[in-house]
Design a protein around this motif. Structure first.
Motif, mmCIF file in Angstrom:
data_model
loop_
_atom_site.group_PDB
_atom_site.id
_atom_site.type_symbol
_atom_site.label_atom_id
_atom_site.label_comp_id
_atom_site.label_asym_id
_atom_site.label_seq_id
_atom_site.Cartn_x
_atom_site.Cartn_y
_atom_site.Cartn_z
ATOM 1 N N PHE A 150 0.881 -1.284 -0.159
ATOM 2 C CA PHE A 150 -0.147 -0.100 -0.146
ATOM 3 C C PHE A 150 0.861 1.173 0.074
ATOM 4 C CE2 PHE A 150 -2.360 3.022 2.824
ATOM 5 C CZ PHE A 150 -3.196 3.417 1.762
ATOM 6 N N GLY A 151 1.928 1.342 0.798
ATOM 7 C CA GLY A 151 2.706 2.350 0.838
ATOM 8 C C GLY A 151 3.491 2.385 -0.316
ATOM 9 N N VAL A 152 3.943 1.576 -0.887
ATOM 10 C CA VAL A 152 4.604 1.667 -2.172
ATOM 11 C C VAL A 152 3.801 1.995 -3.409
ATOM 12 C CG1 VAL A 152 5.595 0.233 -4.285
ATOM 13 C CG2 VAL A 152 6.432 -0.157 -1.732
ATOM 14 N N GLY A 153 2.353 1.874 -3.387
ATOM 15 C CA GLY A 153 1.549 2.203 -4.300
ATOM 16 C C GLY A 153 1.221 3.587 -4.079
ATOM 17 N N LEU A 154 1.463 4.169 -2.905
ATOM 18 C CA LEU A 154 1.184 5.663 -2.610
ATOM 19 C C LEU A 154 2.465 6.679 -3.181
ATOM 20 C CD1 LEU A 154 -0.104 5.585 0.901
ATOM 21 C CD2 LEU A 154 -1.250 6.144 -1.277
ATOM 22 N N VAL A 155 3.516 5.925 -3.175
ATOM 23 C CA VAL A 155 4.872 6.476 -3.550
ATOM 24 C C VAL A 155 5.320 6.323 -5.151
ATOM 25 C CG1 VAL A 155 6.716 4.904 -2.960
ATOM 26 C CG2 VAL A 155 7.012 7.458 -2.597
ATOM 27 N N LEU A 156 4.744 5.174 -5.620
ATOM 28 C CA LEU A 156 5.349 5.002 -6.929
ATOM 29 C C LEU A 156 4.674 6.340 -8.202
ATOM 30 C CD1 LEU A 156 4.843 1.158 -7.559
ATOM 31 C CD2 LEU A 156 6.658 2.794 -7.622
ATOM 32 N N PRO A 157 3.437 6.720 -7.952
ATOM 33 C CA PRO A 157 3.008 7.744 -8.880
ATOM 34 C C PRO A 157 3.771 9.032 -8.680
ATOM 35 C CG PRO A 157 1.044 6.753 -7.765
ATOM 36 C CD PRO A 157 2.262 6.233 -7.070
ATOM 37 N N TRP A 158 4.149 9.351 -7.364
ATOM 38 C CA TRP A 158 5.031 10.572 -7.260
ATOM 39 C C TRP A 158 6.322 10.405 -7.847
ATOM 40 C CZ3 TRP A 158 9.554 10.688 -4.313
ATOM 41 C CH2 TRP A 158 10.260 12.073 -4.248
ATOM 42 N N MET A 159 6.806 9.075 -7.719
ATOM 43 C CA MET A 159 8.205 8.846 -8.216
ATOM 44 C C MET A 159 8.167 8.979 -9.659
ATOM 45 S SD MET A 159 9.795 5.770 -5.899
ATOM 46 C CE MET A 159 11.178 5.571 -6.854
ATOM 47 N N ALA A 160 7.141 8.491 -10.565
ATOM 48 C CA ALA A 160 6.978 8.383 -11.726
ATOM 49 C C ALA A 160 6.848 9.730 -12.299
ATOM 50 C CB ALA A 160 5.756 7.675 -12.186
ATOM 51 N N ARG A 161 6.223 10.516 -11.679
ATOM 52 C CA ARG A 161 5.835 11.945 -12.046
ATOM 53 C C ARG A 161 7.094 12.896 -11.920
ATOM 54 N NH1 ARG A 161 1.308 12.676 -9.409
ATOM 55 N NH2 ARG A 161 2.556 13.391 -7.444
ATOM 56 N N CYS A 162 7.848 12.742 -11.067
ATOM 57 C CA CYS A 162 9.202 13.449 -10.487
ATOM 58 C C CYS A 162 10.242 12.940 -11.533
ATOM 59 C CB CYS A 162 9.458 13.659 -9.019
ATOM 60 S SG CYS A 162 7.957 14.474 -8.227
ATOM 61 N N GLY A 163 10.133 11.716 -11.788
ATOM 62 C CA GLY A 163 11.193 11.132 -12.652
ATOM 63 C C GLY A 163 12.390 10.700 -11.842
ATOM 64 N N VAL A 164 12.213 10.308 -10.762
ATOM 65 C CA VAL A 164 12.977 9.676 -9.930
ATOM 66 C C VAL A 164 13.521 8.267 -10.388
ATOM 67 C CG1 VAL A 164 13.427 8.650 -7.228
ATOM 68 C CG2 VAL A 164 11.971 10.537 -7.907
ATOM 69 N N ARG A 165 15.032 8.285 -10.562
ATOM 70 C CA ARG A 165 15.628 7.093 -10.872
ATOM 71 C C ARG A 165 16.597 6.634 -10.039
ATOM 72 N NH1 ARG A 165 15.943 10.838 -15.385
ATOM 73 N NH2 ARG A 165 14.371 10.540 -16.774
ATOM 74 N N GLY A 166 17.276 5.221 -10.354
ATOM 75 C CA GLY A 166 18.043 4.729 -9.481
ATOM 76 C C GLY A 166 19.561 5.374 -9.679
ATOM 77 N N LYS A 167 20.455 5.342 -8.944
ATOM 78 C CA LYS A 167 21.668 5.773 -8.875
ATOM 79 C C LYS A 167 22.433 5.586 -10.247
ATOM 80 C CE LYS A 167 22.596 6.164 -4.069
ATOM 81 N NZ LYS A 167 23.506 5.981 -3.066
ATOM 82 N N GLY A 168 22.164 4.161 -10.916
ATOM 83 C CA GLY A 168 22.940 3.927 -12.152
ATOM 84 C C GLY A 168 22.196 4.044 -13.335
ATOM 85 N N SER A 169 21.131 4.671 -13.277
ATOM 86 C CA SER A 169 20.502 5.416 -14.577
ATOM 87 C C SER A 169 21.279 6.605 -15.153
ATOM 88 C CB SER A 169 19.067 5.728 -14.039
ATOM 89 O OG SER A 169 18.435 6.229 -15.299
ATOM 90 N N ARG A 170 21.258 6.356 -16.573
ATOM 91 C CA ARG A 170 21.893 7.490 -17.212
ATOM 92 C C ARG A 170 21.001 8.038 -18.316
ATOM 93 N NH1 ARG A 170 27.599 8.569 -17.092
ATOM 94 N NH2 ARG A 170 28.548 7.126 -15.497
#
Length: 67
Positions: free
Chosen positions: A44-64
């Motif tokens: 449930f918590g992950v489901g709450l934060v995923l849309p925010w991460m997708a909208r803000c473009g949050v990526r992992g450290k290895g993403s280029r």
């Protein structure tokens, strides 16, 4: 945003199982182990934060992407 999602999940658990009368609680805990209930509220918590991460473009450290 992650701390807010965690707090919301914890609050949902507390309301579902400590505040509300047992007759009105969700009831799926009757068929699940305590460990599985943790994963339900964690999802449930992950489901709450995923849309925010997708909208803000949050990526992992290895993403280029985008460089």
């Amino acid at each position: 945003m992650l701390p807010l999602a965690v707090a919301t999940s914890v609050l949902a658990y507390v309301v579902d199982y400590k505040v509300v009368h047992p007759r009105l609680s969700p009831g799926f805990d009757q068929r699940m182990k305590d460990r599985d209930m943790f994963f339900v509220y964690a999802a449930f918590g992950v489901g709450l934060v995923l849309p925010w991460m997708a909208r803000c473009g949050v990526r992992g450290k290895g993403s280029r992407r985008g460089r």
